[in-house]
Write a protein that holds these residues in place. Structure first.
Motif, PDB file in Angstrom:
ATOM      1  N   PHE A  62      37.149  32.702  41.718  1.00 14.07           N
ATOM      2  CA  PHE A  62      38.222  31.834  42.511  1.00 14.07           C
ATOM      3  C   PHE A  62      38.021  32.823  43.656  1.00 14.07           C
ATOM      4  CE2 PHE A  62      39.048  30.126  38.652  1.00 14.07           C
ATOM      5  CZ  PHE A  62      39.835  28.999  38.780  1.00 14.07           C
ATOM      6  N   ASP A  63      37.311  32.330  45.030  1.00 16.67           N
ATOM      7  CA  ASP A  63      37.062  33.068  46.255  1.00 16.67           C
ATOM      8  C   ASP A  63      38.512  33.474  46.838  1.00 16.67           C
ATOM      9  OD1 ASP A  63      34.291  33.839  46.047  1.00 16.67           O
ATOM     10  OD2 ASP A  63      33.861  31.617  46.447  1.00 16.67           O
ATOM     11  N   ASN A  64      39.368  32.364  46.735  1.00 13.95           N
ATOM     12  CA  ASN A  64      40.479  32.340  47.776  1.00 13.95           C
ATOM     13  C   ASN A  64      41.621  33.134  47.157  1.00 13.95           C
ATOM     14  OD1 ASN A  64      40.297  30.323  45.867  1.00 13.95           O
ATOM     15  ND2 ASN A  64      42.011  29.210  46.375  1.00 13.95           N
ATOM     16  N   PHE A  65      41.379  33.639  46.077  1.00 19.47           N
ATOM     17  CA  PHE A  65      42.248  34.724  45.321  1.00 19.47           C
ATOM     18  C   PHE A  65      41.344  36.140  45.085  1.00 19.47           C
ATOM     19  CE2 PHE A  65      44.025  30.432  43.963  1.00 19.47           C
ATOM     20  CZ  PHE A  65      45.254  30.742  44.173  1.00 19.47           C
ATOM     21  N   ASN A  66      40.188  36.207  45.379  1.00 23.93           N
ATOM     22  CA  ASN A  66      39.280  37.441  45.130  1.00 23.93           C
ATOM     23  C   ASN A  66      39.255  37.583  43.914  1.00 23.93           C
ATOM     24  OD1 ASN A  66      38.446  37.932  47.718  1.00 23.93           O
ATOM     25  ND2 ASN A  66      40.487  39.408  48.246  1.00 23.93           N
ATOM     26  N   ALA A  67      39.244  36.573  42.874  1.00 22.70           N
ATOM     27  CA  ALA A  67      39.389  36.702  41.191  1.00 22.70           C
ATOM     28  C   ALA A  67      38.316  36.318  40.528  1.00 22.70           C
ATOM     29  CB  ALA A  67      40.614  35.939  41.083  1.00 22.70           C
ATOM     30  N   ALA A  68      38.101  37.085  39.418  1.00 21.35           N
ATOM     31  CA  ALA A  68      37.211  36.432  38.519  1.00 21.35           C
ATOM     32  C   ALA A  68      37.771  36.304  37.362  1.00 21.35           C
ATOM     33  CB  ALA A  68      36.113  37.618  38.093  1.00 21.35           C
ATOM     34  N   VAL A  69      37.433  34.859  36.762  1.00 23.70           N
ATOM     35  CA  VAL A  69      38.527  34.174  35.805  1.00 23.70           C
ATOM     36  C   VAL A  69      37.480  34.010  34.653  1.00 23.70           C
ATOM     37  CG1 VAL A  69      39.829  32.645  35.066  1.00 23.70           C
ATOM     38  CG2 VAL A  69      39.805  33.385  37.345  1.00 23.70           C
ATOM     39  N   ALA A  70      37.726  34.372  33.491  1.00 24.57           N
ATOM     40  CA  ALA A  70      36.968  34.090  32.072  1.00 24.57           C
ATOM     41  C   ALA A  70      37.762  33.182  31.523  1.00 24.57           C
ATOM     42  CB  ALA A  70      36.967  35.521  31.078  1.00 24.57           C
ATOM     43  N   MET A  71      36.778  31.880  31.190  1.00 27.07           N
ATOM     44  CA  MET A  71      37.561  30.727  30.923  1.00 27.07           C
ATOM     45  C   MET A  71      36.756  30.047  29.660  1.00 27.07           C
ATOM     46  SD  MET A  71      38.436  28.723  34.437  1.00 27.07           S
ATOM     47  CE  MET A  71      39.326  27.453  33.686  1.00 27.07           C
ATOM     48  N   GLY A  72      37.487  29.225  28.986  1.00 27.45           N
ATOM     49  CA  GLY A  72      37.101  28.421  27.857  1.00 27.45           C
ATOM     50  C   GLY A  72      37.652  27.101  27.916  1.00 27.45           C
TER      51      GLY A  72
END
Length: 325
Positions: free
Chosen positions: A260-270
């Motif tokens: 999520f570039d706009n949050f500087n975040a890497a999100v692990a999802m399922g």
């Protein structure tokens, strides 16, 4: 309605239907790669250039958002316990197998994302074959009188879906011109482009590649292009192969991660039965932000995913009802 947001998450050679072992550690390394440790002590390094980047925001969008990602373990285990009717018996009601959507939805539950993910997985693993004998149309010289539109559009088809590239593209073009695309509007544009830009020779070459991801995507579009022409036998065959691919599903522990570039975040999802689920969130700049900022970003990301799940549920209940019934 705002423009459809299509998000395709592809890490390596296949859609990641991972059996989650739980992420015990996930960090953004100095090398700008994502380092992950799972509960079974296995370690992975994901190159962020290979991950999907998005700027999806909590903007009140009423459009469908598609994130093909791994299926969560509890969803896969539930499908494994479902009886697979490999003999295509007559015990099911005619209403259940009226459409491909109703047949699969009644069996696997979930929504459109589950429908597409499971179909694609069965194609990638080779369980579902669109040229199976059960998908072949019987040879006949019969012609309807008067001539029907469906006969004109399918008379050259060897199978119940347009396997031939030219015929598939022709039917897609007709559907688009007649505003009949329906659910095809919510397939990733990359899939549609693959169909439209692949020649028969190129498609035949893909057929010789074991578990070809590109061919599976094209075949998925072909199934959906011809879905309204499928008979009960073909629908039951497809459902049976989808379930069989889940029962024989091979464990893959690699998680799906979105940036999520706009949050500087890497999100692990399922993806579980209710929708998309967040397993873990980390931030590129977390060493330089306050706990308050971190919690604020996490709440926003969770809110976005919750909104996606709710909108997806509402939009597709209506879309599929209108298209198939």
């Amino acid at each position: 309605m705002k423009k459809l947001i299509t998000i395709w998450v592809c890490l390596f050679s296949t859609i990641l239907f991972a059996q989650s072992q739980g992420i015990t550690k996930m960090q953004w390394g100095a090398d700008f790669q994502i380092h992950i440790t799972l509960a079974n002590d296995s370690n992975y390094i994901l190159d962020i250039k290979e991950l999907h980047h998005t700027n999806v925001a909590d903007d009140g969008s009423t459009s469908f958002t598609y994130i093909p990602t791994r299926l969560e373990n509890e969803f896969v285990q539930k499908l494994k316990q479902t009886e697979v009717d490999t003999n295509l018996s007559q015990k099911e009601t005619e209403e259940t197998n009226k459409t491909l959507w109703s047949a699969l939805h009644q069996t696997i539950g979930g929504g459109w994302v589950h429908f597409v993910n499971c179909l694609l997985y069965s194609l990638e693993t080779g369980y579902l074959d669109i040229t199976s004998p059960l998908m072949k149309r019987p040879e006949s010289k019969w012609k309807p009188n008067p001539m029907t539109e469906s006969y004109k559009r399918t008379k050259k088809w060897e199978y119940y879906i347009p396997v031939d590239q030219k015929l598939a593209i022709k039917e897609y073009t007709i559907k688009k011109k007649n505003n009949e695309l329906g659910h095809l509007n919510d397939i990733p544009k990359e899939f549609i482009d693959l169909l439209l830009n692949t020649s028969q020779k190129q498609y035949d070459q893909l057929s010789h590649i074991h578990k070809s991801r590109a061919k599976s995507r094209i075949d998925l579009v072909k199934i959906l292009v011809g879905a309204n022409y499928l008979g009960e036998v073909q629908i039951k065959y497809i459902k049976s192969m989808v379930l069989k691919s889940m029962v024989d599903y091979a464990n893959n522990q690699l998680p799906s991660v979105i940036i999520f570039d706009n949050f500087n975040a890497a999100v692990a999802m399922g993806l579980n039965e209710a929708g998309y689920q967040i397993d873990k969130i980390i931030f590129l700049d977390e060493r330089f932000i306050s706990m308050e900022t971190r919690l604020e970003r996490m709440n926003k990301i969770n809110s976005i995913v919750a909104q996606i799940n709710e909108v997806n549920k509402q939009v597709f209940q209506q879309k599929l009802k209108n298209y198939y019934n």
